[in-house]
Design a protein around this motif. Structure first.
Motif, short mmCIF file in Angstrom:
data_model
loop_
_atom_site.label_atom_id
_atom_site.label_comp_id
_atom_site.label_asym_id
_atom_site.label_seq_id
_atom_site.Cartn_x
_atom_site.Cartn_y
_atom_site.Cartn_z
N LEU A 107 0.83 -1.21 0.00
CA LEU A 107 0.00 0.00 0.00
C LEU A 107 0.86 1.26 0.00
O LEU A 107 0.53 2.25 -0.66
N CYS A 108 1.97 1.23 0.74
CA CYS A 108 2.88 2.37 0.76
C CYS A 108 3.53 2.57 -0.61
O CYS A 108 3.68 3.71 -1.07
N TYR A 109 3.91 1.48 -1.28
CA TYR A 109 4.47 1.59 -2.63
C TYR A 109 3.42 2.20 -3.57
O TYR A 109 3.74 3.04 -4.40
N ALA A 110 2.18 1.75 -3.42
CA ALA A 110 1.09 2.28 -4.25
C ALA A 110 0.92 3.78 -3.99
O ALA A 110 0.74 4.57 -4.93
N ALA A 111 0.97 4.18 -2.73
CA ALA A 111 0.83 5.60 -2.39
C ALA A 111 1.95 6.41 -3.02
O ALA A 111 1.72 7.49 -3.58
N GLY A 112 3.18 5.91 -2.94
CA GLY A 112 4.31 6.60 -3.56
C GLY A 112 4.15 6.71 -5.06
O GLY A 112 4.43 7.76 -5.65
N CYS A 113 3.68 5.64 -5.69
CA CYS A 113 3.47 5.65 -7.14
C CYS A 113 2.33 6.59 -7.51
O CYS A 113 2.40 7.28 -8.54
N LEU A 114 1.29 6.67 -6.69
CA LEU A 114 0.20 7.61 -6.96
C LEU A 114 0.68 9.06 -6.83
O LEU A 114 0.28 9.92 -7.61
N LEU A 115 1.53 9.31 -5.85
CA LEU A 115 2.12 10.65 -5.72
C LEU A 115 2.95 11.00 -6.96
O LEU A 115 2.87 12.11 -7.49
N LEU A 116 3.74 10.03 -7.41
CA LEU A 116 4.53 10.23 -8.63
C LEU A 116 3.63 10.51 -9.83
O LEU A 116 3.89 11.42 -10.62
N TYR A 117 2.58 9.72 -9.96
CA TYR A 117 1.66 9.89 -11.08
C TYR A 117 1.02 11.27 -11.04
O TYR A 117 0.94 11.95 -12.08
N GLY A 118 0.60 11.70 -9.87
CA GLY A 118 0.02 13.04 -9.73
C GLY A 118 1.02 14.12 -10.11
O GLY A 118 0.67 15.08 -10.82
N TRP A 119 2.26 13.96 -9.69
CA TRP A 119 3.31 14.92 -10.00
C TRP A 119 3.55 14.97 -11.51
O TRP A 119 3.67 16.05 -12.09
N VAL A 120 3.60 13.80 -12.15
CA VAL A 120 3.80 13.73 -13.59
C VAL A 120 2.65 14.41 -14.32
O VAL A 120 2.85 15.15 -15.28
N MET A 121 1.42 14.17 -13.88
CA MET A 121 0.25 14.76 -14.54
C MET A 121 0.22 16.27 -14.36
O MET A 121 -0.16 17.00 -15.28
N ILE A 122 0.63 16.76 -13.20
CA ILE A 122 0.67 18.20 -12.95
C ILE A 122 1.71 18.87 -13.84
O ILE A 122 1.50 19.97 -14.33
N ARG A 123 2.84 18.19 -14.04
CA ARG A 123 3.92 18.75 -14.86
C ARG A 123 3.57 18.83 -16.34
O ARG A 123 4.21 19.56 -17.08
N LYS A 124 2.58 18.05 -16.79
CA LYS A 124 2.20 18.07 -18.23
C LYS A 124 1.52 19.36 -18.60
O LYS A 124 0.75 19.92 -17.99
#
Length: 124
Positions: A107-124
């Motif tokens: 679950l923690c890995y998933a949370a980290g990956c979701l944070l990454l995904y959000g960051w990537v989407m914001i940067r687009k």
């Protein structure tokens, strides 16, 4: 993917790595940080490390790959891979591979990956 060095991602990788070392060695009294935050940060660390040396265009695939890799490592902990490979308890490789399976870690890995995904989407 093209090999390309990024000094920005390198700097972030070094900072995250030092943070992980501090969490692993010095922050033993703050349970939340040691038990959960380190696992959230480690997937981000893997991402920044890869982005340091590779120009990845499909960040979402990279994030998914990191999540699947993290889950694989966690499952190998269930089978006590570090012990089977003969690493002594407390050695660097024993610590890196890990020694106990936990659904919460996934679950923690998933949370980290979701944070990454959000960051990537914001940067687009």
């Amino acid at each position: 993917m093209k090999i390309q060095f990024s000094s920005t991602y390198f700097l972030v990788t070094v900072i995250l790595f030092l943070g992980e070392v501090l969490i692993a060695t010095k922050i033993k009294d703050i349970f939340f940080v040691r038990a959960y935050l380190g696992d959230v940060i480690v997937v981000i660390l893997i991402y920044t490390f890869i982005k340091t040396v590779l120009a990845v265009r499909r960040n979402q695939r990279l994030i998914l790959g990191i999540f699947l890799f993290s889950c694989f490592v966690e499952v190998m902990q269930y089978f006590h891979l570090a012990e089977h490979l003969g690493f002594p308890e407390g050695s660097l490789m024993y610590i890196v591979i890990g020694n106990s399976f936990s659904w919460i870690d996934i679950l923690c890995y998933a949370a980290g990956c979701l944070l990454l995904y959000g960051w990537v989407m914001i940067r687009k």
